[in-house]
Design a protein around this motif. Sequence first.
Motif, PDB file in Angstrom:
ATOM      1  N   LEU A  14       0.844  -1.199   0.000  1.00 44.71           N
ATOM      2  CA  LEU A  14       0.000   0.000   0.000  1.00 44.71           C
ATOM      3  C   LEU A  14       0.881   1.251   0.000  1.00 44.71           C
ATOM      4  N   SER A  15       0.255   2.397  -0.109  1.00 39.26           N
ATOM      5  CA  SER A  15       0.969   3.648  -0.351  1.00 39.26           C
ATOM      6  C   SER A  15       1.918   4.015   0.791  1.00 39.26           C
ATOM      7  N   LEU A  16       2.872   4.875   0.453  1.00 38.24           N
ATOM      8  CA  LEU A  16       3.793   5.407   1.463  1.00 38.24           C
ATOM      9  C   LEU A  16       3.019   6.142   2.551  1.00 38.24           C
ATOM     10  N   LEU A  17       1.956   6.840   2.158  1.00 28.19           N
ATOM     11  CA  LEU A  17       1.156   7.581   3.127  1.00 28.19           C
ATOM     12  C   LEU A  17       0.519   6.636   4.132  1.00 28.19           C
ATOM     13  N   THR A  18      -0.055   5.532   3.658  1.00 27.81           N
ATOM     14  CA  THR A  18      -0.699   4.569   4.553  1.00 27.81           C
ATOM     15  C   THR A  18       0.290   4.058   5.591  1.00 27.81           C
ATOM     16  N   ARG A  19       1.485   3.678   5.148  1.00 29.68           N
ATOM     17  CA  ARG A  19       2.472   3.152   6.084  1.00 29.68           C
ATOM     18  C   ARG A  19       2.948   4.230   7.062  1.00 29.68           C
ATOM     19  N   ALA A  20       3.116   5.443   6.566  1.00 32.40           N
ATOM     20  CA  ALA A  20       3.562   6.525   7.441  1.00 32.40           C
ATOM     21  C   ALA A  20       2.520   6.831   8.517  1.00 32.40           C
ATOM     22  N   LEU A  21       1.243   6.817   8.154  1.00 32.83           N
ATOM     23  CA  LEU A  21       0.185   7.085   9.135  1.00 32.83           C
ATOM     24  C   LEU A  21       0.107   5.991  10.186  1.00 32.83           C
ATOM     25  N   ASP A  22       0.306   4.720   9.788  1.00 30.77           N
ATOM     26  CA  ASP A  22       0.335   3.630  10.769  1.00 30.77           C
ATOM     27  C   ASP A  22       1.480   3.829  11.755  1.00 30.77           C
ATOM     28  N   LYS A  23       2.634   4.223  11.257  1.00 30.28           N
ATOM     29  CA  LYS A  23       3.785   4.452  12.135  1.00 30.28           C
ATOM     30  C   LYS A  23       3.545   5.653  13.045  1.00 30.28           C
ATOM     31  N   LEU A  24       2.837   6.656  12.533  1.00 30.57           N
ATOM     32  CA  LEU A  24       2.496   7.801  13.364  1.00 30.57           C
ATOM     33  C   LEU A  24       1.574   7.379  14.503  1.00 30.57           C
TER      34      LEU A  24
ATOM     35  N   ASP B 282      11.864   4.580  23.568  1.00 33.51           N
ATOM     36  CA  ASP B 282      12.712   4.205  22.435  1.00 33.51           C
ATOM     37  C   ASP B 282      11.866   3.867  21.211  1.00 33.51           C
ATOM     38  N   GLN B 283      10.789   3.106  21.443  1.00 32.24           N
ATOM     39  CA  GLN B 283       9.917   2.735  20.326  1.00 32.24           C
ATOM     40  C   GLN B 283       9.165   3.949  19.790  1.00 32.24           C
ATOM     41  N   ALA B 284       8.753   4.838  20.694  1.00 34.40           N
ATOM     42  CA  ALA B 284       8.064   6.056  20.253  1.00 34.40           C
ATOM     43  C   ALA B 284       8.987   6.884  19.363  1.00 34.40           C
ATOM     44  N   ARG B 285      10.239   7.059  19.791  1.00 33.21           N
ATOM     45  CA  ARG B 285      11.190   7.837  19.001  1.00 33.21           C
ATOM     46  C   ARG B 285      11.359   7.235  17.606  1.00 33.21           C
ATOM     47  N   GLU B 286      11.558   5.919  17.540  1.00 35.56           N
ATOM     48  CA  GLU B 286      11.816   5.268  16.274  1.00 35.56           C
ATOM     49  C   GLU B 286      10.623   5.382  15.330  1.00 35.56           C
ATOM     50  N   TYR B 287       9.435   5.116  15.838  1.00 36.04           N
ATOM     51  CA  TYR B 287       8.252   5.179  14.976  1.00 36.04           C
ATOM     52  C   TYR B 287       7.967   6.616  14.510  1.00 36.04           C
ATOM     53  N   LEU B 288       8.156   7.603  15.395  1.00 39.13           N
ATOM     54  CA  LEU B 288       7.890   8.984  15.003  1.00 39.13           C
ATOM     55  C   LEU B 288       8.907   9.476  13.973  1.00 39.13           C
ATOM     56  N   LEU B 289      10.165   9.080  14.127  1.00 39.84           N
ATOM     57  CA  LEU B 289      11.166   9.428  13.110  1.00 39.84           C
ATOM     58  C   LEU B 289      10.786   8.835  11.757  1.00 39.84           C
ATOM     59  N   GLN B 290      10.382   7.562  11.749  1.00 40.05           N
ATOM     60  CA  GLN B 290       9.993   6.900  10.506  1.00 40.05           C
ATOM     61  C   GLN B 290       8.725   7.524   9.923  1.00 40.05           C
ATOM     62  N   ALA B 291       7.801   7.903  10.794  1.00 38.73           N
ATOM     63  CA  ALA B 291       6.531   8.482  10.325  1.00 38.73           C
ATOM     64  C   ALA B 291       6.778   9.806   9.606  1.00 38.73           C
ATOM     65  N   VAL B 292       7.575  10.697  10.202  1.00 35.86           N
ATOM     66  CA  VAL B 292       7.848  11.995   9.580  1.00 35.86           C
ATOM     67  C   VAL B 292       8.584  11.810   8.260  1.00 35.86           C
ATOM     68  N   ALA B 293       9.577  10.908   8.253  1.00 33.39           N
ATOM     69  CA  ALA B 293      10.313  10.636   7.009  1.00 33.39           C
ATOM     70  C   ALA B 293       9.376  10.098   5.936  1.00 33.39           C
ATOM     71  N   GLY B 294       8.453   9.210   6.328  1.00 35.03           N
ATOM     72  CA  GLY B 294       7.500   8.643   5.367  1.00 35.03           C
ATOM     73  C   GLY B 294       6.529   9.669   4.828  1.00 35.03           C
ATOM     74  N   LEU B 295       6.061  10.571   5.696  1.00 37.27           N
ATOM     75  CA  LEU B 295       5.151  11.631   5.244  1.00 37.27           C
ATOM     76  C   LEU B 295       5.844  12.572   4.270  1.00 37.27           C
ATOM     77  N   ARG B 296       7.111  12.857   4.514  1.00 37.01           N
ATOM     78  CA  ARG B 296       7.872  13.691   3.571  1.00 37.01           C
ATOM     79  C   ARG B 296       7.997  12.989   2.225  1.00 37.01           C
ATOM     80  N   GLU B 297       8.340  11.706   2.272  1.00 33.58           N
ATOM     81  CA  GLU B 297       8.531  10.959   1.034  1.00 33.58           C
ATOM     82  C   GLU B 297       7.234  10.850   0.258  1.00 33.58           C
ATOM     83  N   ALA B 298       6.121  10.739   0.979  1.00 35.42           N
ATOM     84  CA  ALA B 298       4.817  10.631   0.316  1.00 35.42           C
ATOM     85  C   ALA B 298       4.383  11.963  -0.292  1.00 35.42           C
TER      86      ALA B 298
END
Length: 719
Positions: free
Chosen positions: A547-557, A592-608
Motif C-alpha cells: 500500500l501507499s507510502l502515506l498509509t504506512r507513514a500514518l500507521d507508524k504515526l 525508544d519505540q516512540a522515538r523510532e516510529y515517530l522518526l519513521q513516520a515523519v520521514a515517510g510523510l515527507r517521502e509521500a
Amino acid sequence: FYSQGTREERNVSADSFFDEALRWFGYSGPPIPSPWDKGIRLAELLRQQKTLLILDGAEPLQYPPGQLQGELKDQGLKALLKELARANLGLCVVTTRVALEDIRHTEGKTSRRVDLENLSTAAGSRLLRSLQVKGTDKELAEASQEFGGHALALNLLGRYLAVVHEGEVRQRDLIPRLTEEEKQGGHARRVMESYERWLAGQPECDILHLMGLFDRPAAKGAIDALLAKPAIKGLTSNLQNLPLAQLQFAFQHLRDLRLLAEKDAQRPDTLDCHPLVREHFGEKLRQQNPAAWQEAHGRLYEYYKNLPAKELPDTLEEMEPLFAAVAHGCQAGRHQEALDDVYWERILRRNEAFVNHKLGAFGADLSALSSFFEVLWSQPASGLTDDDKAVVLGWTGFALRALGRLAEASQPMQAGLELQAKQKDWENAASAAGNLSELYLTLGEVSQAVASARQSVDFADRSEDWGSKMMFRTTMADALHQAGELTQAQQLFREAEAMQKKRQPEYPYLYSLRGFLFCDLLLSQGQYQEVQKRARQTLEWAIQNNLSLLTRALDKLSLGRAFLLLALSEVEGQALAETTARALGAPGQYFDQAREYLLQAVAGLREAGQQDDLPRGLLARAAFHRVQNEFALASTDLEEAREIAERGGMKLLLADYHLEACRLESKKQTAKSKEQKANSKMQAEEHLDIAARMIEEMGYGRRKPEVEELEKQLNSLNH
C-alpha cells in the motif's frame, strides 16, 4: 506576469516562469511536483551568486480587494519571495499595483517598499512636451492632470495629438470621456477610443483587433494563420492582399504611435503590446463583430493544437501550445471539443493527470481550466455536457487545493456537489460532499464540515456502493470527533468497521486513512494499547499489500503516538499527566519505540509528499522532543509545522501548533533562570490565548478539555 492580462476573471500562472528560471539557473533534475518546493529550490539557486531578479507586474498573481487582498495566490512565488526576504546575496525587485502582504513583516528589515505614484503634473507636462505636444506650460499641466498622470495614457495621448492634430494640446477636448474607472485603464482607454475612430478602415485598426485575440505576445505563425485565405469578414479583409512592405509599414506605424511594442531583439517576428491595448481592442471586436471573433479564435485553436511536434508533449515548454489551444478553442465556443480532444487527451493524458502528477504544473492546469467557465469557479460553460460540467468543477477544486488556495476551492466543489445531486449521481455526490467536509475541516469550519459529512453519508446511502457507505461514515465520524462529539464519532467508526468486515472478513480493522482517523479517536480516549494492536496489524497489511507510502507513514504515526502516551501514563500513573517529566531522564523501551516510529513516520510523510498530513507528524514528534527535554528539536519541528499550516490555511493544525507551543514553553520553565522562566510563562500564556480563541471560533470541541488542562497547569506555576 502582467502580460498575461489585467482582469480579475483571468487566472494567471507562474509555472512557465519557474520552468524557465529553474533551467536558466542550472536545475537539471526531474520535474518538481510541489509549487512551494519550486520556489524554495529557485531561491537556493539564486543565493549561490549575486543575482538581480526582476519580477514585473505581479498583481495578476495576487488576490483582488477583499479579505486576502495583496496576498499571492501562487504558492511557488510566495515561497520564493519569503526565502529571498530571509536571505539573499543579490537583489529581487517586484513591481505590482497591490502591496505584497506576504512579506510585509520584513519591511524595513530585509525588504523595502517603495510607493510609486503616477507622474507628477510637472513630469507629465515634460513627457507631453517630449512627444512634440504644443501648448503653454499651463495647458500641458492641465492635460497631465486631466489624464491622472497615467504614464501609458500620456504616452498614447502625446503621440495621438502629435500625429492627428499637429501636436495641438487643446485638441484633447475631442477625445471622448469614458465612465470606466482609472484602475481599469480608463484614461488610456479614452485615447484608444480616439485612435480607433481615426484608424477606422485602415490596416492598423485591423492589426490592433488581431492583437486583441491574444493574451500574450503573438508569434508570426499565429498571425499568418489569421491572415490565411479565406479572409475573416470584417477583420482580415483589408490585410489579406496587402503587400508585405505595406504590412510592415503598418506595424511600424503602430509602434510609432506606442500602440505596438518595439521589436524584441530575441524574437523580431513577434508582435506585442500593452495588455490594456490588447484588452480594449479585443473587447471591441467581440462586441462589434462576434462572428469574426469566434472564427479567428477557431483558427488559432487549430493552429496551436497542431503546433507541438509530439502528440503527447513531455515538458511544460512543449505543452504551452496546447494550453493556448484550450484558451482559443473556448473563446471560439468550442468548449466540448477543446475539453475532449486537447485537455483530456493530451494535457491530462486521461486519468494519468500528466500535467499535475508528472510536471507538477498545477498553476498552468488551473489557468487552462479557467477557460471552461462563464463565471469563474462557479458556473461552467454552457457548451459542456452536464456530466462534464461536474467533472470540470471537481478538477478545479482539486487544482485550487493543490495550489494552497483552499478558501477558493470550496466554491467549485460546492457547485459540483449541487450539480451531481441534481443529476442523482449519488456516488459522486457523496464523494464531493466528503471532499468538501475534509476541506472545511482543514479551514477550521467545523460545523460546515459536519454538515457536509452528513450529506456525504446521506448520498452514499442512496447509492448502491457499499464502499461509499463505509468510507463516508468515517468522514462524518472524524468531523464529529473534531467537534468534540466523541460518542457519536465512535459509533460511526464502529458501523463503518462492521461494513468493511462483512465485505472483507480478512481485514477486521479499518485501515489506511480511515484506520488512522479511528486510532486518533481511540488515543484521545486513552486506549493506547488498543491502538498499538490495531496499528501493528494494519502496518503489516500495508507492507504485505504494498500500500501507499502515506498509509504506512500514518500507521507508524499512530504507533509512535501510542507508545509515547503509554510511556507517559506508566511514568506518571495517569493518562494525560505531563506536567512533570523529571522521572523521564532514563527513557524506557516505550520511549525508544516512540522515538523510532515517530522518526519513521515523519520521514515517510515527507517521502509521500503529503503536505496536508506532514504537520501531524511534526507536531507529534515535537511533543516527544518536549517530553525528552530536547527543546531545540521540538522548536524546529513546531516551526516547520506552523509554516506549513499557515501557508495552507490549515486552521485546526494552527490551533494544535499553539497548544503544543504552550506546552513547550511551559516545560521550559523547569530548566531556566528566573528571567527566562518569566519570558517562557508569558509566551506560553500568549500561545494558549490564541489557541483558546481559535478553538472557540472554529467549534474545535475536541481540544476544549486540553485548553482547560493547560490553564490549570499555568495557574499552578503561579503559586
